[in-house]
Motif scaffolding. Structure first.
Motif, PDB file in Angstrom:
ATOM      1  N   THR A  51      43.786 -31.942 -19.480  1.00 33.65           N
ATOM      2  CA  THR A  51      43.840 -32.352 -18.074  1.00 33.65           C
ATOM      3  C   THR A  51      44.335 -31.161 -17.256  1.00 33.65           C
ATOM      4  OG1 THR A  51      46.151 -33.063 -18.198  1.00 33.65           O
ATOM      5  CG2 THR A  51      44.454 -34.724 -18.756  1.00 33.65           C
ATOM      6  N   ASP A  52      44.186 -31.260 -15.950  1.00 37.45           N
ATOM      7  CA  ASP A  52      44.690 -30.194 -15.086  1.00 37.45           C
ATOM      8  C   ASP A  52      46.190 -29.999 -15.288  1.00 37.45           C
ATOM      9  OD1 ASP A  52      42.155 -29.760 -14.048  1.00 37.45           O
ATOM     10  OD2 ASP A  52      42.511 -30.950 -12.231  1.00 37.45           O
ATOM     11  N   ARG A  53      46.920 -31.101 -15.458  1.00 38.14           N
ATOM     12  CA  ARG A  53      48.368 -31.021 -15.653  1.00 38.14           C
ATOM     13  C   ARG A  53      48.695 -30.352 -16.981  1.00 38.14           C
ATOM     14  NH1 ARG A  53      52.716 -30.740 -12.521  1.00 38.14           N
ATOM     15  NH2 ARG A  53      54.512 -31.765 -13.430  1.00 38.14           N
ATOM     16  N   GLU A  59      49.995 -23.146 -19.243  1.00 38.31           N
ATOM     17  CA  GLU A  59      49.963 -21.803 -18.650  1.00 38.31           C
ATOM     18  C   GLU A  59      51.351 -21.368 -18.207  1.00 38.31           C
ATOM     19  OE1 GLU A  59      47.003 -21.982 -15.574  1.00 38.31           O
ATOM     20  OE2 GLU A  59      45.351 -22.055 -17.022  1.00 38.31           O
ATOM     21  N   ARG A  60      52.101 -22.256 -17.581  1.00 42.66           N
ATOM     22  CA  ARG A  60      53.458 -21.923 -17.141  1.00 42.66           C
ATOM     23  C   ARG A  60      54.359 -21.679 -18.350  1.00 42.66           C
ATOM     24  NH1 ARG A  60      53.360 -19.198 -14.071  1.00 42.66           N
ATOM     25  NH2 ARG A  60      55.526 -19.414 -13.492  1.00 42.66           N
ATOM     26  N   TYR A  61      54.188 -22.478 -19.396  1.00 46.08           N
ATOM     27  CA  TYR A  61      55.002 -22.299 -20.591  1.00 46.08           C
ATOM     28  C   TYR A  61      54.699 -20.951 -21.244  1.00 46.08           C
ATOM     29  CZ  TYR A  61      57.271 -23.106 -25.050  1.00 46.08           C
ATOM     30  OH  TYR A  61      58.072 -22.987 -26.153  1.00 46.08           O
ATOM     31  N   ARG A  62      53.436 -20.592 -21.286  1.00 50.12           N
ATOM     32  CA  ARG A  62      53.063 -19.290 -21.859  1.00 50.12           C
ATOM     33  C   ARG A  62      53.733 -18.159 -21.071  1.00 50.12           C
ATOM     34  NH1 ARG A  62      49.029 -17.509 -25.110  1.00 50.12           N
ATOM     35  NH2 ARG A  62      47.648 -19.255 -24.787  1.00 50.12           N
ATOM     36  N   ALA A  71      60.094 -26.906 -16.558  1.00 47.55           N
ATOM     37  CA  ALA A  71      60.556 -28.151 -15.948  1.00 47.55           C
ATOM     38  C   ALA A  71      61.187 -27.879 -14.587  1.00 47.55           C
ATOM     39  CB  ALA A  71      61.553 -28.847 -16.869  1.00 47.55           C
ATOM     40  N   ASP A  72      62.035 -26.864 -14.510  1.00 48.62           N
ATOM     41  CA  ASP A  72      62.684 -26.526 -13.238  1.00 48.62           C
ATOM     42  C   ASP A  72      61.650 -26.127 -12.195  1.00 48.62           C
ATOM     43  OD1 ASP A  72      65.118 -27.028 -14.468  1.00 48.62           O
ATOM     44  OD2 ASP A  72      65.593 -24.885 -14.768  1.00 48.62           O
ATOM     45  N   GLU A  73      60.691 -25.319 -12.597  1.00 47.91           N
ATOM     46  CA  GLU A  73      59.663 -24.855 -11.656  1.00 47.91           C
ATOM     47  C   GLU A  73      58.790 -26.011 -11.158  1.00 47.91           C
ATOM     48  OE1 GLU A  73      55.785 -22.286 -12.288  1.00 47.91           O
ATOM     49  OE2 GLU A  73      57.579 -21.000 -12.243  1.00 47.91           O
ATOM     50  N   LEU A  74      58.451 -26.943 -12.055  1.00 44.47           N
ATOM     51  CA  LEU A  74      57.557 -28.046 -11.694  1.00 44.47           C
ATOM     52  C   LEU A  74      58.314 -29.293 -11.232  1.00 44.47           C
ATOM     53  CD1 LEU A  74      54.912 -27.692 -14.554  1.00 44.47           C
ATOM     54  CD2 LEU A  74      54.822 -26.762 -12.229  1.00 44.47           C
ATOM     55  N   ASP A  75      59.628 -29.195 -11.233  1.00 41.91           N
ATOM     56  CA  ASP A  75      60.492 -30.299 -10.795  1.00 41.91           C
ATOM     57  C   ASP A  75      60.251 -31.574 -11.608  1.00 41.91           C
ATOM     58  OD1 ASP A  75      62.580 -31.325  -9.278  1.00 41.91           O
ATOM     59  OD2 ASP A  75      61.223 -32.152  -7.765  1.00 41.91           O
ATOM     60  N   SER A  77      61.332 -33.282 -15.829  1.00 48.00           N
ATOM     61  CA  SER A  77      62.294 -33.142 -16.919  1.00 48.00           C
ATOM     62  C   SER A  77      61.733 -32.251 -18.027  1.00 48.00           C
ATOM     63  CB  SER A  77      62.647 -34.515 -17.489  1.00 48.00           C
ATOM     64  OG  SER A  77      61.529 -35.054 -18.177  1.00 48.00           O
ATOM     65  N   GLN A  78      62.637 -31.693 -18.809  1.00 51.60           N
ATOM     66  CA  GLN A  78      62.226 -30.907 -19.978  1.00 51.60           C
ATOM     67  C   GLN A  78      61.461 -31.790 -20.944  1.00 51.60           C
ATOM     68  OE1 GLN A  78      63.940 -31.334 -23.280  1.00 51.60           O
ATOM     69  NE2 GLN A  78      62.238 -30.091 -24.058  1.00 51.60           N
ATOM     70  N   GLN A  79      61.840 -33.057 -21.039  1.00 50.78           N
ATOM     71  CA  GLN A  79      61.158 -33.995 -21.925  1.00 50.78           C
ATOM     72  C   GLN A  79      59.704 -34.201 -21.482  1.00 50.78           C
ATOM     73  OE1 GLN A  79      64.166 -34.476 -20.560  1.00 50.78           O
ATOM     74  NE2 GLN A  79      65.579 -34.764 -22.281  1.00 50.78           N
ATOM     75  N   ALA A  80      59.479 -34.233 -20.162  1.00 56.12           N
ATOM     76  CA  ALA A  80      58.110 -34.383 -19.651  1.00 56.12           C
ATOM     77  C   ALA A  80      57.269 -33.159 -20.015  1.00 56.12           C
ATOM     78  CB  ALA A  80      58.121 -34.594 -18.145  1.00 56.12           C
ATOM     79  N   VAL A  81      57.868 -31.991 -19.939  1.00 54.67           N
ATOM     80  CA  VAL A  81      57.163 -30.762 -20.326  1.00 54.67           C
ATOM     81  C   VAL A  81      56.838 -30.814 -21.815  1.00 54.67           C
ATOM     82  CG1 VAL A  81      57.369 -28.253 -20.596  1.00 54.67           C
ATOM     83  CG2 VAL A  81      58.138 -29.363 -18.480  1.00 54.67           C
ATOM     84  N   SER A  82      57.815 -31.180 -22.624  1.00 56.32           N
ATOM     85  CA  SER A  82      57.606 -31.273 -24.069  1.00 56.32           C
ATOM     86  C   SER A  82      56.493 -32.259 -24.401  1.00 56.32           C
ATOM     87  CB  SER A  82      58.902 -31.703 -24.758  1.00 56.32           C
ATOM     88  OG  SER A  82      58.695 -31.851 -26.142  1.00 56.32           O
ATOM     89  N   ARG A  83      56.519 -33.405 -23.781  1.00 55.88           N
ATOM     90  CA  ARG A  83      55.501 -34.443 -24.024  1.00 55.88           C
ATOM     91  C   ARG A  83      54.107 -33.931 -23.629  1.00 55.88           C
ATOM     92  NH1 ARG A  83      58.231 -38.186 -22.069  1.00 55.88           N
ATOM     93  NH2 ARG A  83      57.654 -37.910 -19.897  1.00 55.88           N
ATOM     94  N   THR A  84      54.024 -33.261 -22.492  1.00 56.19           N
ATOM     95  CA  THR A  84      52.734 -32.738 -22.033  1.00 56.19           C
ATOM     96  C   THR A  84      52.200 -31.680 -22.989  1.00 56.19           C
ATOM     97  OG1 THR A  84      53.317 -33.199 -19.733  1.00 56.19           O
ATOM     98  CG2 THR A  84      51.545 -31.606 -20.111  1.00 56.19           C
ATOM     99  N   LEU A  85      53.081 -30.808 -23.458  1.00 55.47           N
ATOM    100  CA  LEU A  85      52.659 -29.783 -24.422  1.00 55.47           C
ATOM    101  C   LEU A  85      52.187 -30.414 -25.725  1.00 55.47           C
ATOM    102  CD1 LEU A  85      55.427 -27.099 -23.832  1.00 55.47           C
ATOM    103  CD2 LEU A  85      53.012 -26.937 -23.182  1.00 55.47           C
ATOM    104  N   GLN A  86      52.871 -31.438 -26.184  1.00 57.25           N
ATOM    105  CA  GLN A  86      52.452 -32.130 -27.404  1.00 57.25           C
ATOM    106  C   GLN A  86      51.094 -32.794 -27.220  1.00 57.25           C
ATOM    107  OE1 GLN A  86      53.722 -32.214 -30.495  1.00 57.25           O
ATOM    108  NE2 GLN A  86      55.305 -30.773 -29.873  1.00 57.25           N
TER     109      GLN A  86
END
Length: 112
Positions: A51-53, A59-62, A71-75, A77-86
């Motif tokens: 998905t676009d997200r 890309e931001r994680y890379r 997470a801070d940049e996209l406002d 949680s870190q958990q949301a970033v982790s879940r999206t990466l998974q």
């Protein structure tokens, strides 16, 4: 526009279209070329499904290298970033990309 390189490129483009590929490679090292092209095609297909997200987070994680920084940049949680990466299969995609880069560097003299 009638040289061997143009015919070779035309053949590759036709094969990509015919076989539904994103990428093909022909350097004269057939088995290695096929293996590299197959990995690239699978990576591109995986990324095509993002998905676009997922693409944005990956890309931001890379670039940033830390889930909390993303997470801070996209406002979020870190958990949301982790879940999206998974969900994007990022750990596997990243590992395969790194291994592919090492293969390209070694076999073809490509890279950094």
């Amino acid at each position: 526009m009638d040289g061997g390189a143009f015919h070779e490129a035309s053949d590759l483009l036709e094969r990509v279209e015919r076989e539904g590929l994103y990428f093909d490679l022909r350097t004269g090292r057939r088995s290695l070329d096929t293996s590299v092209a197959d990995v690239v095609n699978l990576l591109l297909e995986q990324r095509h499904e993002w998905t676009d997200r997922q693409r944005e987070v990956a890309e931001r994680y890379r670039e940033l290298g830390a889930q909390q920084a993303v997470a801070d940049e996209l406002d979020v949680s870190q958990q949301a970033v982790s879940r999206t990466l998974q969900q994007a299969s990022w750990p596997l995609v990243s590992t395969v990309e790194e291994r592919l880069q090492r293969t390209l560097d070694t076999a073809y003299g490509v890279g950094a």
